[in-house]
Design a protein around this motif. Structure first.
Motif, short mmCIF file in Angstrom:
data_model
loop_
_atom_site.label_atom_id
_atom_site.label_comp_id
_atom_site.label_asym_id
_atom_site.label_seq_id
_atom_site.Cartn_x
_atom_site.Cartn_y
_atom_site.Cartn_z
N THR A 286 18.83 -43.05 52.33
CA THR A 286 20.08 -42.79 53.59
C THR A 286 19.71 -41.16 53.91
OG1 THR A 286 21.41 -41.37 51.59
CG2 THR A 286 22.04 -43.97 51.84
N PRO A 287 19.92 -40.85 55.79
CA PRO A 287 19.57 -39.61 56.01
C PRO A 287 20.32 -38.49 55.42
CG PRO A 287 20.66 -41.95 57.26
CD PRO A 287 20.71 -42.17 56.27
N VAL B 163 18.10 -35.29 53.88
CA VAL B 163 18.34 -33.96 53.96
C VAL B 163 17.70 -32.94 52.80
CG1 VAL B 163 19.27 -32.21 55.62
CG2 VAL B 163 18.78 -34.64 56.21
N GLN B 164 19.31 -33.75 52.52
CA GLN B 164 19.09 -33.11 50.03
C GLN B 164 18.29 -33.03 50.27
OE1 GLN B 164 22.24 -34.90 49.52
NE2 GLN B 164 24.28 -34.41 49.94
N GLY B 165 17.44 -33.76 49.78
CA GLY B 165 16.04 -33.61 48.92
C GLY B 165 15.04 -32.94 49.78
N ALA C 90 13.94 -29.01 47.64
CA ALA C 90 12.43 -28.97 47.62
C ALA C 90 11.51 -27.41 48.07
CB ALA C 90 12.11 -30.34 48.26
N VAL C 91 12.43 -27.31 48.94
CA VAL C 91 11.87 -26.07 50.04
C VAL C 91 12.84 -25.08 49.01
CG1 VAL C 91 11.88 -26.97 51.85
CG2 VAL C 91 14.31 -25.94 51.98
N ALA C 92 13.86 -25.25 48.70
CA ALA C 92 14.85 -23.69 48.26
C ALA C 92 13.74 -23.79 46.48
CB ALA C 92 15.86 -24.59 47.86
N ASP C 93 13.30 -24.98 45.75
CA ASP C 93 12.48 -24.93 44.60
C ASP C 93 10.84 -24.55 45.13
OD1 ASP C 93 15.04 -25.62 43.20
OD2 ASP C 93 14.02 -26.98 43.15
N ALA D 69 7.42 -32.39 51.60
CA ALA D 69 6.01 -33.04 52.57
C ALA D 69 6.17 -34.82 52.60
CB ALA D 69 4.19 -32.75 51.93
N HIS D 70 6.68 -34.64 51.01
CA HIS D 70 7.48 -36.22 51.14
C HIS D 70 8.53 -36.76 51.94
CE1 HIS D 70 4.60 -35.92 47.48
NE2 HIS D 70 3.75 -37.43 47.72
N TYR D 71 9.41 -35.82 52.51
CA TYR D 71 10.10 -36.39 53.01
C TYR D 71 9.90 -35.89 54.46
CZ TYR D 71 13.44 -35.34 49.48
OH TYR D 71 13.86 -35.30 47.69
#
Length: 557
Positions: free
Chosen positions: A61-62, A66-68, A72-75, A82-84
């Motif tokens: 879902t959209p 965005v949440q993912g 990922a960037v927070a970690d 990059a997979h997003y």
């Protein structure tokens, strides 16, 4: 992304006294978070039934995409981030995915504004009504070289055949590399000590967290000062604002406007100084909740003001039943506001409230069925208060019960009869019956038949008609437009004169007093005419019968 427009009543439709209400509502709602809506498909065959496994990165879902990405960037896992991104073969060959993900984060930190997660679509198909096509959704905006562009996600097909939402290839193509050469450092990076920038918590420099706390305090104090200044200036430039009613409405707007202004200042300042998008998105739901609280608080305070206003008005009129109804309605609406606030808060934080709403609906139906009579009586009491066919102190007739209304309660109405007993009638039954109220009548009918002896002469009757009519017209309490004195019929034992008129009396006792006075005058007129009232009479015929004897020698009686 489709936003529903909030429709406000035109201020021209309001009275001049309450134009300030429309102005303040416009200020409060101008930047109100607008909820988007989806229409249920008319054809159930078009509903996509997921038959594929869940995506390990949550990109179905959209909102999940965005949440993912933010997670990922927070970690600082830019390989996963990059997979997003939707990178076609051309981009893969010339650009590095992790570097693009980091650059996109930098753009979001410096100039980006993302919608709160609760506003983003969380279905496989995304929004179909946003005029962006079936495969595109807007989730925010970023600024590149002083040009603001939409931040889009697009639907692609995954390896299992299911939808995979990624940041669109058009968005990825416009990301400049490297970002540091195109965009200057943010204000928070410039003013924060190096130690606060090097040490991170949750993938964000500590300086950003401290700046957020400072911004919250400054935004609240600034909003409080602006609101106080506005409240001080309004009475000086608008004379009607000094009146109690208008001032009460303005005070009801004060705290909600202050809260909403603080949120708006905080959101604007956090983007301006360059607070990390990670921090802003973690606080985005809280800002939405505070905005909802501000709106509900506005309704709450307006409800308090209006209920107190009507309560005072009804109390001055002695309408205690109306006061009770206002208090009951105020409590009911406040409970409904609390329930609505909890549901909206849970929905904003991502909880599925559908099952809860269904349970509340079933429970409400069961409660309504169980309390059917109670609800019927309450509706009846509201009808009595709104329509006001009777009031406390009125003499009325309801069905076969006649008496004076002593109390109109939330469940029943009490009537004191002529025998000094109390009859209690449920309001549901009371409001459905035919009610005859004697209190509001402005005139009393005087209709009487004057029976004269058959020995009365025509001249005497003419005299009586003239004098009685003159006596009625001369009386100040008689409606002169409706006076009738006529010789109507030859009765069985009298000559009948009809007296018909209306008496202007304030109550029944006053009517009896005037009626008594008029009847005494009529008696004087009859006596002066030389005739008198006919007395009921019967004629007895006597006949003498012949005495005859039968064979036994007995006489007939």
């Amino acid at each position: 992304m489709l936003y529903k427009k909030l429709t406000l009543f035109s201020p021209r439709s309001l009275t001049y006294r309450y134009k300030v209400v429309a102005i303040l509502i416009l200020v409060l709602c101008w930047h109100t978070p607008q909820l988007h809506a989806q229409e249920a498909p008319a054809d159930t065959a078009e509903i996509v039934v997921p038959v594929w496994p869940e995506d390990s990165l949550g990109r179905r879902t959209p909102r999940g995409t965005v949440q993912g990405f933010i997670s990922a960037v927070a970690d600082q896992n830019y390989n996963r981030a990059a997979h997003y991104l939707n990178m076609d073969t051309t981009l893969v060959s010339v650009r590095n995915g992790p570097v693009l993900a980091k650059s996109l984060q930098e753009l979001m930190d410096r100039s980006g504004k993302l919608m709160p997660f609760s506003w983003m679509n969380n279905t496989y198909n995304g929004f179909a009504e946003d005029n962006l096509g079936p495969n595109l959704d807007r989730v925010g905006a970023i600024s590149i070289n002083a040009e603001e562009i939409d931040l889009m996600v697009e639907r692609t097909e995954g390896p299992e055949g299911g939808p995979i939402w990624l940041f669109s290839s058009q968005t990825v193509q416009r990301i400049p590399l490297p970002v540091e050469e195109n965009i200057k450092s943010t204000l928070v990076e410039k003013v924060s000590p190096e130690a606060l920038e090097d040490n991170k918590w949750g993938g964000v420099p500590i300086g950003h967290w401290l700046s957020i706390v400072l911004l919250i305090i400054v935004a609240y104090l600034l909003a409080k000062g602006i609101t106080a200044l506005i409240l001080l200036l309004i009475p000086k430039v608008w004379a009607k604002a000094r009146q109690e009613t208008t001032a009460g409405i303005i005070r009801a707007f004060a705290l909600p406007v202050q809260l909403y202004l603080a949120i708006w200042l905080f959101v604007f300042a956090s983007r301006y100084v360059g607070i990390s998008i990670i921090v802003r998105m973690r606080l985005s739901e809280i800002t939405v909740i505070v905005g909802l609280i501000a709106m509900l608080l506005l309704v709450w305070q307006l409800l308090d003001f209006l209920s107190r206003f009507f309560e005072r008005r009804l109390a001055l009129r002695g309408n205690q039943a109306g006061v009770s109804a206002v208090l009951f309605l105020r409590r009911g609406i406040k409970v409904a506001l609390l329930v609505l606030g909890i549901i909206l808060a849970l929905d904003t934080f991502g909880f599925d409230v559908t099952a809860g709403l269904a349970a509340l609906g079933i429970g409400g139906i069961a409660l309504a069925l169980g309390a059917q009579k109670t609800v019927e009586n309450f509706v009846g009491s509201v009808t009595l208060i709104a329509d006001q066919p009777i009031r406390v102190g009125d003499f009325c007739k309801v069905g076969s019960v006649s008496g004076t209304v002593e109390q109109i309660g939330m469940r029943s109405t009490r009537i004191r009869t002529a025998d000094r007993t109390i009859v209690t009638i449920p309001n549901g039954e009371f409001s459905s019956q035919q009610i005859e109220n004697f209190a509001p009548r402005d005139q009393f009918l005087l209709s009487s038949i004057l029976r004269l002896r058959y020995s009365t002469t025509p001249d005497q009757i003419r005299y009586l008609l003239k004098e009685i009519r003159a006596a009625l017209l001369a009386h100040e309490k008689i409606d002169s437009k409706q006076v009738r004195v006529r010789f109507t019929e030859f009765g069985q034992d009298s000559l009948n004169l009809e007296i018909y008129t209306y008496i202007n009396a304030k109550d029944y006792n006053n009517y009896l007093e005037i009626k008594e006075e008029l009847f005494l005058q009529i008696m004087d007129i009859i006596q002066a005419s030389g005739t008198s009232i006919s007395l009921p009479s019967q004629m007895l015929y006597l006949a003498k019968e012949n005495d005859q004897s039968d064979d036994t020698g007995e006489k007939e009686v």
